[in-house]
Design a protein around this motif. Structure first.
Motif, PDB file in Angstrom:
ATOM      1  N   LEU A  34       0.835  -1.204   0.000  1.00  0.00           N
ATOM      2  CA  LEU A  34       0.000   0.000   0.000  1.00  0.00           C
ATOM      3  C   LEU A  34       0.867   1.250   0.000  1.00  0.00           C
ATOM      4  CD1 LEU A  34      -2.824  -1.033   2.510  1.00  0.00           C
ATOM      5  CD2 LEU A  34      -2.905  -0.975   0.007  1.00  0.00           C
ATOM      6  N   GLY A  35       1.991   1.200   0.742  1.00  0.00           N
ATOM      7  CA  GLY A  35       2.925   2.324   0.704  1.00  0.00           C
ATOM      8  C   GLY A  35       3.471   2.550  -0.688  1.00  0.00           C
ATOM      9  N   GLY A  36       3.706   1.467  -1.403  1.00  0.00           N
ATOM     10  CA  GLY A  36       4.164   1.596  -2.780  1.00  0.00           C
ATOM     11  C   GLY A  36       3.138   2.276  -3.664  1.00  0.00           C
ATOM     12  N   ALA A  37       1.861   1.951  -3.460  1.00  0.00           N
ATOM     13  CA  ALA A  37       0.798   2.588  -4.237  1.00  0.00           C
ATOM     14  C   ALA A  37       0.742   4.090  -3.957  1.00  0.00           C
ATOM     15  CB  ALA A  37      -0.542   1.936  -3.921  1.00  0.00           C
ATOM     16  N   ILE A  38       0.911   4.474  -2.677  1.00  0.00           N
ATOM     17  CA  ILE A  38       0.913   5.895  -2.323  1.00  0.00           C
ATOM     18  C   ILE A  38       2.107   6.601  -2.943  1.00  0.00           C
ATOM     19  CG2 ILE A  38       1.138   7.508  -0.394  1.00  0.00           C
ATOM     20  CD1 ILE A  38      -0.389   5.467   1.319  1.00  0.00           C
ATOM     21  N   LEU A  39       3.286   5.936  -2.934  1.00  0.00           N
ATOM     22  CA  LEU A  39       4.479   6.522  -3.548  1.00  0.00           C
ATOM     23  C   LEU A  39       4.265   6.763  -5.033  1.00  0.00           C
ATOM     24  CD1 LEU A  39       7.423   7.401  -3.366  1.00  0.00           C
ATOM     25  CD2 LEU A  39       8.089   5.008  -3.689  1.00  0.00           C
ATOM     26  N   ILE A  40       3.614   5.828  -5.692  1.00  0.00           N
ATOM     27  CA  ILE A  40       3.314   6.000  -7.119  1.00  0.00           C
ATOM     28  C   ILE A  40       2.427   7.217  -7.336  1.00  0.00           C
ATOM     29  CG2 ILE A  40       2.094   4.999  -9.083  1.00  0.00           C
ATOM     30  CD1 ILE A  40       3.027   2.252  -8.107  1.00  0.00           C
ATOM     31  N   ALA A  41       1.398   7.362  -6.485  1.00  0.00           N
ATOM     32  CA  ALA A  41       0.479   8.499  -6.628  1.00  0.00           C
ATOM     33  C   ALA A  41       1.219   9.823  -6.461  1.00  0.00           C
ATOM     34  CB  ALA A  41      -0.642   8.388  -5.602  1.00  0.00           C
ATOM     35  N   ILE A  42       2.114   9.896  -5.469  1.00  0.00           N
ATOM     36  CA  ILE A  42       2.875  11.125  -5.240  1.00  0.00           C
ATOM     37  C   ILE A  42       3.761  11.436  -6.443  1.00  0.00           C
ATOM     38  CG2 ILE A  42       4.675  12.179  -3.818  1.00  0.00           C
ATOM     39  CD1 ILE A  42       3.536  10.619  -1.437  1.00  0.00           C
ATOM     40  N   CYS A  43       4.426  10.406  -6.948  1.00  0.00           N
ATOM     41  CA  CYS A  43       5.343  10.614  -8.069  1.00  0.00           C
ATOM     42  C   CYS A  43       4.612  11.003  -9.352  1.00  0.00           C
ATOM     43  CB  CYS A  43       6.182   9.357  -8.297  1.00  0.00           C
ATOM     44  SG  CYS A  43       7.421   9.086  -7.019  1.00  0.00           S
ATOM     45  N   VAL A  44       3.359  10.580  -9.473  1.00  0.00           N
ATOM     46  CA  VAL A  44       2.564  11.012 -10.629  1.00  0.00           C
ATOM     47  C   VAL A  44       2.453  12.528 -10.656  1.00  0.00           C
ATOM     48  CG1 VAL A  44       0.213  11.076 -11.547  1.00  0.00           C
ATOM     49  CG2 VAL A  44       1.261   8.888 -10.960  1.00  0.00           C
ATOM     50  N   PHE A  45       2.184  13.132  -9.487  1.00  0.00           N
ATOM     51  CA  PHE A  45       2.066  14.587  -9.425  1.00  0.00           C
ATOM     52  C   PHE A  45       3.427  15.258  -9.606  1.00  0.00           C
ATOM     53  CE2 PHE A  45      -1.798  13.238  -7.198  1.00  0.00           C
ATOM     54  CZ  PHE A  45      -2.739  14.000  -7.876  1.00  0.00           C
ATOM     55  N   VAL A  46       4.486  14.648  -9.061  1.00  0.00           N
ATOM     56  CA  VAL A  46       5.830  15.197  -9.265  1.00  0.00           C
ATOM     57  C   VAL A  46       6.191  15.172 -10.740  1.00  0.00           C
ATOM     58  CG1 VAL A  46       8.285  14.877  -8.766  1.00  0.00           C
ATOM     59  CG2 VAL A  46       6.598  14.558  -6.952  1.00  0.00           C
ATOM     60  N   LEU A  47       5.850  14.082 -11.386  1.00  0.00           N
ATOM     61  CA  LEU A  47       6.135  13.941 -12.804  1.00  0.00           C
ATOM     62  C   LEU A  47       5.386  14.975 -13.625  1.00  0.00           C
ATOM     63  CD1 LEU A  47       7.474  12.038 -15.000  1.00  0.00           C
ATOM     64  CD2 LEU A  47       5.236  10.976 -15.155  1.00  0.00           C
ATOM     65  N   SER A  48       4.141  15.230 -13.242  1.00  0.00           N
ATOM     66  CA  SER A  48       3.311  16.162 -14.001  1.00  0.00           C
ATOM     67  C   SER A  48       3.772  17.600 -13.836  1.00  0.00           C
ATOM     68  CB  SER A  48       1.845  16.042 -13.553  1.00  0.00           C
ATOM     69  OG  SER A  48       1.405  14.708 -13.712  1.00  0.00           O
ATOM     70  N   GLY A  49       4.381  17.910 -12.678  1.00  0.00           N
ATOM     71  CA  GLY A  49       4.843  19.262 -12.448  1.00  0.00           C
ATOM     72  C   GLY A  49       3.780  20.156 -11.843  1.00  0.00           C
ATOM     73  N   ASP A  50       4.130  21.424 -11.652  1.00  0.00           N
ATOM     74  CA  ASP A  50       3.217  22.402 -11.084  1.00  0.00           C
ATOM     75  C   ASP A  50       2.026  22.617 -12.012  1.00  0.00           C
ATOM     76  OD1 ASP A  50       2.838  24.646  -8.991  1.00  0.00           O
ATOM     77  OD2 ASP A  50       2.606  25.675 -10.918  1.00  0.00           O
ATOM     78  N   ILE A  51       0.831  22.565 -11.456  1.00  0.00           N
ATOM     79  CA  ILE A  51      -0.383  22.677 -12.265  1.00  0.00           C
ATOM     80  C   ILE A  51      -0.419  23.989 -13.051  1.00  0.00           C
ATOM     81  CG2 ILE A  51      -2.900  22.790 -12.196  1.00  0.00           C
ATOM     82  CD1 ILE A  51      -1.775  20.041 -11.662  1.00  0.00           C
ATOM     83  N   ARG A  52      -0.003  25.098 -12.423  1.00  0.00           N
ATOM     84  CA  ARG A  52      -0.030  26.389 -13.113  1.00  0.00           C
ATOM     85  C   ARG A  52       0.934  26.412 -14.295  1.00  0.00           C
ATOM     86  NH1 ARG A  52       1.152  29.746  -7.785  1.00  0.00           N
ATOM     87  NH2 ARG A  52       2.504  27.924  -7.624  1.00  0.00           N
ATOM     88  N   GLN A  53       2.114  25.772 -14.106  1.00  0.00           N
ATOM     89  CA  GLN A  53       3.063  25.711 -15.197  1.00  0.00           C
ATOM     90  C   GLN A  53       2.547  24.839 -16.332  1.00  0.00           C
ATOM     91  OE1 GLN A  53       5.862  27.478 -15.586  1.00  0.00           O
ATOM     92  NE2 GLN A  53       5.283  28.523 -13.683  1.00  0.00           N
TER      93      GLN A  53
END
Length: 211
Positions: free
Chosen positions: A47-66
């Motif tokens: 489950l921790g791995g699933a949460i890490l994936i979710a966090i990295c998805v947002f890191v990968l996508s970058g700042d929403i405004r950018q």
């Protein structure tokens, strides 16, 4: 839907953005859905791995405004939609091969026939483009036609006797390869952040796989 959404994503954005988004969210959603629908019980590490994936998805996508300034919002949407489709077909295929006992080779063969029937009208309407692509990328097309079904037949075979929460993440080793190819071979921008996020997603997948 998977192939059309993925190709649309590649049309609108970078490989190193679309591919990790699609392949990263797919196993995360597959694991959560397997818990809900199939009663699978992964450990806290998974489950921790699933949460890490979710966090990295947002890191990968970058700042929403950018992303809005760069016009990559549609690219992110296509990536996430593709990941959702991956989760859906993974759950269905698990049921098909382990509950309905459909042989993996037969399931993949019938799925290919279905794709041919659905996509043939699009190909016929753009037959000149099809001929051009075939004349210039014939070897690549043959390679994809052979390797793509072969790889998924192996996945289906594993799904016969293995939980979804093991198989879905373990097949995503290609995320790092895709990010590397996008940033190095295709010279796509913002390489350090994307490779860092892809590596974090890979660690999350490993955590799920060792459950």
């Amino acid at each position: 839907m998977y192939f059309l959404l993925l190709q649309r994503g590649y049309n609108t954005g970078d490989l190193s953005l679309v591919y990790p988004l699609a392949r990263g969210t797919g196993p995360m959603l597959s694991t959560v859905s397997a818990i809900v629908f199939f009663g699978e019980r992964p450990t806290p590490i998974a489950l921790g791995g699933a949460i890490l994936i979710a966090i990295c998805v947002f890191v990968l996508s970058g700042d929403i405004r950018q992303l809005q300034k760069m016009g990559t919002g549609s690219t992110v949407i296509y990536g996430l939609l593709t990941g959702t489709i991956i989760a859906a077909y993974t759950l269905w295929d698990k049921r098909a091969v382990s509950t309905l006992l459909i042989p993996p080779l037969l399931l993949d063969y019938c799925s290919t026939l279905g794709r041919v029937a659905l996509l043939a009208p699009f190909a016929l309407r753009s037959w000149d483009k099809v001929r051009t692509e075939w004349s210039t990328h014939r070897l690549e097309a043959i390679g994809v036609a052979f390797l793509n079904p072969l790889s998924y037949i192996l996945v289906l075979t594993a799904l016969v006797f293995t939980p979804v929460s093991y198989i879905a993440p373990s097949r995503e080793i290609s995320v790092l390869i895709g990010a590397f190819m996008g940033t190095h071979l295709l010279r796509e921008s913002d390489a350090p952040r994307r490779l860092f996020a892809a590596a974090g997603m890979m660690l999350g997948m490993i955590a799920i796989a060792i459950d």
